[in-house]
Design an enzyme around this catalytic site. Structure first.
Site, short mmCIF file in Angstrom:
data_model
loop_
_atom_site.label_atom_id
_atom_site.label_comp_id
_atom_site.label_asym_id
_atom_site.label_seq_id
_atom_site.Cartn_x
_atom_site.Cartn_y
_atom_site.Cartn_z
N ASP A 12 0.83 -1.21 0.00
CA ASP A 12 0.00 0.00 0.00
C ASP A 12 0.86 1.26 0.00
O ASP A 12 2.04 1.23 0.34
CB ASP A 12 -0.87 0.04 1.25
CG ASP A 12 -2.01 -0.97 1.21
OD1 ASP A 12 -2.15 -1.68 0.20
OD2 ASP A 12 -2.75 -1.05 2.21
N ASP A 13 0.24 2.38 -0.38
CA ASP A 13 0.73 3.73 -0.11
C ASP A 13 1.80 4.26 -1.05
O ASP A 13 2.51 5.21 -0.71
CB ASP A 13 1.25 3.86 1.33
CG ASP A 13 0.19 3.52 2.37
OD1 ASP A 13 -1.00 3.54 2.02
OD2 ASP A 13 0.57 3.24 3.52
N HIS A 145 -7.37 3.36 1.41
CA HIS A 145 -6.45 3.80 2.44
C HIS A 145 -7.18 3.83 3.78
O HIS A 145 -8.26 4.40 3.91
CB HIS A 145 -5.92 5.20 2.09
CG HIS A 145 -4.86 5.69 3.03
ND1 HIS A 145 -3.75 4.97 3.34
CD2 HIS A 145 -4.75 6.87 3.73
CE1 HIS A 145 -2.98 5.65 4.18
NE2 HIS A 145 -3.58 6.80 4.44
#
Length: 330
Positions: A12-13, A145
């Site tokens: 993620d991210d 998120h």
């Protein structure tokens, strides 16, 4: 063959900041991560997308080899859509800049009716359009998120918009946390809530709509209880080898046609971190990391972020993912 399982390691991210991006791109380059998802509204989103595409091209990899999806973000940073069209999503920060409300601030405002649902749809479409503009096509898969995509008031809206854009897969972050006795306090309560919301969200996302459309997801998911220092080789291997847990999940979810049988998603958050949010070149070459290839050089770069970003946890995840010990255990 019969009984074979497939593991998708999903970072993620991407796009949050340079130090996080460098860790993710390194993990992708050595095969420690399978796919990543990008945050369009954060500081380095466009740069990270360019670097990922260049890295894939230089390595002869296609989208089928290293995929990037959309990490829908409604909690951090500025909106992608014009502020006047999503004003209820934002509040002024300490500098007077209009930023999203935060992990818990967004949830509280949503529950209180202070966030306009139509503005959430506007921002989601803006982030999907950003992805198309920077990648050339809509994302094949999405995640949320801080797991905002499984919040009950948003699921039906998200499903319609995502299907209209041609998205095919979505993360369902359901994980049985009963044996994760290392989780404590507010973190445990929050993650239990995520898992409960995910079970309900699956029933909507993975059921056909009136046009015969639905989103697909992996049959199994792990990662809620395996973030940062909570991720160890033994715990990862136990999750993957737990046959009783596998059978229980299968009985629960086989009725959802959207489940990809025998496919696991492991949510991970690799990156470099420093307590001050600044990482210097020398600190990236830490002797605690035993990698098959050296860590990439990187200029000193500020990274404004959450406590998880500034803690050693992201570096610990990167070390684990790139370790020979983990590869041997899998």
């Amino acid at each position: 063959g019969r009984g074979r399982r497939w593991l998708v390691v999903h970072a993620d991210d991407l796009g949050y900041c340079p130090v996080r991006d460098k860790g993710i791109l390194h993990a992708l380059s050595v095969g420690a991560v399978t796919v990543t998802s990008i945050m369009p509204n954060m500081a380095t989103g466009a740069q990270a997308m360019r670097e990922l595409i260049e890295q894939c091209d230089s390595g002869g990899q296609s989208d089928a080899d290293v995929c990037v999806g959309l990490h829908i973000n409604l909690t951090e940073g500025p909106p992608v859509a014009p502020l006047q069209s999503v004003s209820t999503l934002c509040v002024p920060d300490e500098h007077g800049n209009m930023m999203m409300r935060g992990k818990f601030g967004f949830r509280d405002a949503l529950a209180a009716g202070d966030v306009a649902i139509n503005e959430i749809g506007t921002e989601l479409k803006a982030q999907l359009d950003w992805f198309i503009n920077h990648k050339g096509h809509a994302p094949i898969f999405v995640s949320g998120h801080q797991h905002i995509h499984v919040l009950e008031p948003l699921v039906s809206l998200f499903k319609t918009i995502l299907l209209d854009y041609g998205v095919q897969y979505i993360r369902i972050p359901y994980e049985d946390l009963a044996t994760a006795d290392w989780l404590q306090g507010q973190q445990k309560v929050f993650l239990q809530g995520v898992a409960a919301s995910a079970q309900k969200a699956r029933q909507i996302y993975c059921t056909e709509d009136n046009q015969g459309r639905m989103l697909r997801t992996t049959q199994h998911f792990m990662g809620l209880a395996l973030m940062g220092s909570h991720a160890t080789v033994d715990r990862v291997a136990t999750q993957l080898a737990d046959r009783s847990s596998q059978q229980q999940h299968q009985q629960q979810h086989t009725r959802w046609a959207g489940s990809m049988q025998n496919v696991w998603e492991w949510m991970v958050h690799p990156g470099y971190a420093h307590p001050t949010g600044v990482v210097a070149d020398a600190e990236l070459h830490t002797p605690t990391l035993s990698l098959a290839t050296p860590l990439p050089p990187m200029m000193t770069s500020p990274c404004q972020g959450d406590d998880f970003d500034k803690s050693p946890d992201r570096g610990l995840e990167l070390e684990l993912l790139c370790s020979a010990t983990l590869r041997n255990a899998l």
